[in-house]
Design an enzyme around this catalytic site. Structure first.
Site, PDB file in Angstrom:
ATOM      1  N   SER A   1       0.744  -1.194   0.040  1.00 21.33           N
ATOM      2  CA  SER A   1       0.086   0.123  -0.030  1.00 21.33           C
ATOM      3  C   SER A   1       0.944   1.253  -0.040  1.00 21.33           C
ATOM      4  O   SER A   1       0.425   2.467  -0.649  1.00 21.33           O
ATOM      5  CB  SER A   1      -0.897   0.063   0.934  1.00 21.33           C
ATOM      6  N   LYS A   2       2.072   1.172   0.344  1.00 19.05           N
ATOM      7  CA  LYS A   2       2.852   2.323   0.606  1.00 19.05           C
ATOM      8  C   LYS A   2       3.578   2.756  -1.028  1.00 19.05           C
ATOM      9  O   LYS A   2       4.021   3.625  -1.250  1.00 19.05           O
ATOM     10  CB  LYS A   2       4.042   2.024   1.506  1.00 19.05           C
TER      11      LYS A   2
END
Length: 588
Positions: free
Chosen positions: A291-292
């Site tokens: 998700s980063k």
């Protein structure tokens, strides 16, 4: 519709009622499950979220149960306008149709948490008040400033940051009298920490004691209702799962640490908890949490580049032990996944490799092109999207390919007529650019001559230069146009025969005598043919590795071919690039 097929293809986007019934009968030993995908509308959908939705969908359908979509939007500060609609669009694109939730309704709605807060009744507040009455929760009147000061002091002392229970000393009567003041509601759970059984990770041990030797129950004093009346994630999650009758909670492994808090709430309410299955988080190649890497794995960016079926196939296989001993790139349709799915998932965090996704996608593209109909059209549209990213609009417009329908038709022509199925989208487009635009590269290079071609040049009646071949080929094409009126069409089949005849005649013209007069010597005709074909490919295809010459000319049409034969100019390689002695530029 560009492709047509009489073959009946199973629905890939969702399952038909008949299929669902068959799957249920085949899984009659399994109790129908109710699973849910409960995203927060705080941005885009990334691949980890989509994988979680897929696994919930598969288990619900495997057992003949229901898949629920619930929007968890109680964190108003992080909610992003339009994100909820993106979630809905993304699931529909992926073929993960929910049985209950937004747009479709259901008996357990509303399916949006903010509506469950602001309705006639605030279901979360009601149940928090119930816990206060039963002694499992209390009102806390500590101001945010005081809480920050307490936390700072604990950090300074090297202690865990946790509420010290100041307001537990307030009597029930006083708390009720002050209920109109700003306050929050906290959980009381003084029982020892407890572990739980996970369907993927097995037995999860209780929380460990902290360094001062005390057992730590993180659920105790946990906030249930915030000062604005909205529930915390944990409170809303448990209440909604209970009243929506969720039987299995399938989510990312980052929520393992929160599960004891949820179990504390289930005990406080006297409710039976669902079963839990936590799945390994997806990682990038650099081992960072997926998700980063927002821009790389943003589904909004991927939807124009990947087929839904291929992406679902890829996500299902990540960390699934089922494929051990089988081909890692095996094609699974959504129905196949439903039939085969189980919780034999690896505990490790799978690594997302977009190159593997592309390889699997090419298999799906090939399969869908073979199937025809809407399946093939979906693959064609995907390739067209990739074309528009690699070839400028101005270049496409030079052949009218800036029109979406014409571009789809051209791609279908290339695939159907030349049986030219992509093995790699980017490489396929690069090699067929000459069929998509009429703007050639600035330099088209003809490779150095071979010894046989040099021999022919020395023995031929006159030197086969580019211009002499162009003149002869232009004359031949002019006669070709006249021949069309006699029934000879500019089709790949006719072109293959005509090209051979024309090139052979041109080759003989260079030599000046027939084959039989040179028996026992080097045969000059094939060498001449190679020279002529080399120039033809340079003019027509700009030397790119696309379909055969006769297929390429048929797709481009007579006018464009004539234009390229007349106007395209080439350049010979430098003698230093080859061991052979080179002819002067412009000749071979």
């Amino acid at each position: 519709m560009l492709f047509h097929s009489t073959r009946i293809i199973p629905a890939r986007h969702g399952l038909s009622p008949l299929t669902t019934a068959v799957r249920f009968l085949s899984s009659s030993t399994l109790k129908p499950a109710r699973t849910r995908f409960a995203p927060s509308p705080t941005g885009f959908t990334h691949l980890g979220s989509l994988r979680t939705a897929l696994l919930n969908y598969l288990w619900a359908k495997k057992t003949g149960g229901q898949f629920i979509l619930r929007i968890e939007d109680t964190d108003t500060k992080r909610t992003v306008p339009g994100a909820e609609q993106r979630i809905i669009n993304d699931l529909q694109w992926a073929g993960l149709q929910w049985d209950e939730g937004p747009l479709v309704g259901g008996p357990h709605g509303p399916y949006k948490q903010s509506e469950r807060v602001k309705g006639v009744r605030n279901i979360y507040r009601e149940h928090a008040e119930e816990l206060v009455r039963t002694g499992h929760a209390y009102r806390c009147f500590c101001s945010p400033q005081l809480l920050r000061e307490k936390a700072a002091l604990q950090i300074k002392q090297g202690l865990p940051v946790e509420y010290d229970g100041t307001c537990t000393n307030i009597s029930n009567d006083e708390a009720e009298e002050r209920a109109g003041e700003s306050h929050i509601i906290r959980l009381i759970d003084k029982s020892p920490p407890q572990g739980f059984k996970d369907l993927v990770f097995g037995k999860i041990a209780p929380e460990k004691k902290h360094r001062l030797g005390r057992e730590r129950n993180s659920a105790n004093n946990g906030v249930l209702i915030k000062a604005d009346g909205f529930p915390t994630y944990h409170m809303a999650n448990v209440v909604d799962d209970h009243f929506m009758e969720i039987t299995h909670v399938i989510r990312g492994a980052e929520w393992i640490m929160s599960t004891p808090k949820h179990l504390s709430l289930y005990r406080a309410f006297g409710w039976d908890p669902p079963e839990f299955a936590h799945v390994g988080l997806l990682r990038d190649k650099d081992m960072s949490k997926l998700s980063k890497r927002a821009q790389v794995f943003n589904l909004g960016n991927l939807k124009d580049e990947v087929l839904p079926g291929a992406l679902m196939n890829y996500l299902a296989l990540l960390g699934w032990k089922h494929i051990q001993g089988r081909e890692a790139g095996e094609i699974f349709t959504l129905e196949d996944m439903v039939q085969e799915f189980d919780f034999k998932l690896k505990k490790s965090m799978p690594i997302v490799d977009l190159e593997r996704l592309e390889n699997l996608q090419m298999k799906h593209i090939k399969l869908q092109l073979q199937q025809g109909g809407s399946e093939a059209q979906e693959a064609i549209s995907l390739i067209a999207n990739a074309v528009r990213k690699q070839v400028s609009r101005a270049d496409l417009a030079s052949l009218g390919m800036d029109d979406a329908r014409k571009l789809d038709q051209r791609i279908a022509e290339i695939i159907q007529q030349a049986n030219d199925v992509p093995a790699s989208t980017d490489k396929w487009i690069d090699g067929r650019r000459y069929l998509l635009t009429n703007n050639p590269p600035q330099i088209i290079t003809i490779k150095a001559s071979e010894p046989s071609e040099r021999f022919l040049r020395e023995q031929a009646t006159f030197e086969p230069t580019e211009e002499s071949i162009r003149t002869l080929m232009t004359e031949a094409m002019g006669k070709w146009a006249i021949a069309e009126s006699d029934g000879r069409a500019f089709t790949a089949e006719d072109l293959q025969e005509c090209l051979k005849d024309t090139v052979d005649k041109l080759a003989r013209k260079y030599r000046g005598y027939d084959d039989e007069l040179v028996q026992g010597q080097f045969h000059p005709i094939p060498a001449a043919r190679r020279i002529i074909y080399k120039y033809l490919r340079a003019w027509i295809t700009w030397g790119l590795p696309g379909p055969s010459l006769h297929h390429s000319m048929s797709i481009l049409g007579y006018e464009i071919c004539m234009q390229r034969i007349t106007n395209t100019r080439t350049s010979a390689e430098s003698p230093k690039d080859t061991k052979d002695t080179m002819a002067k530029p412009g000749s071979i």
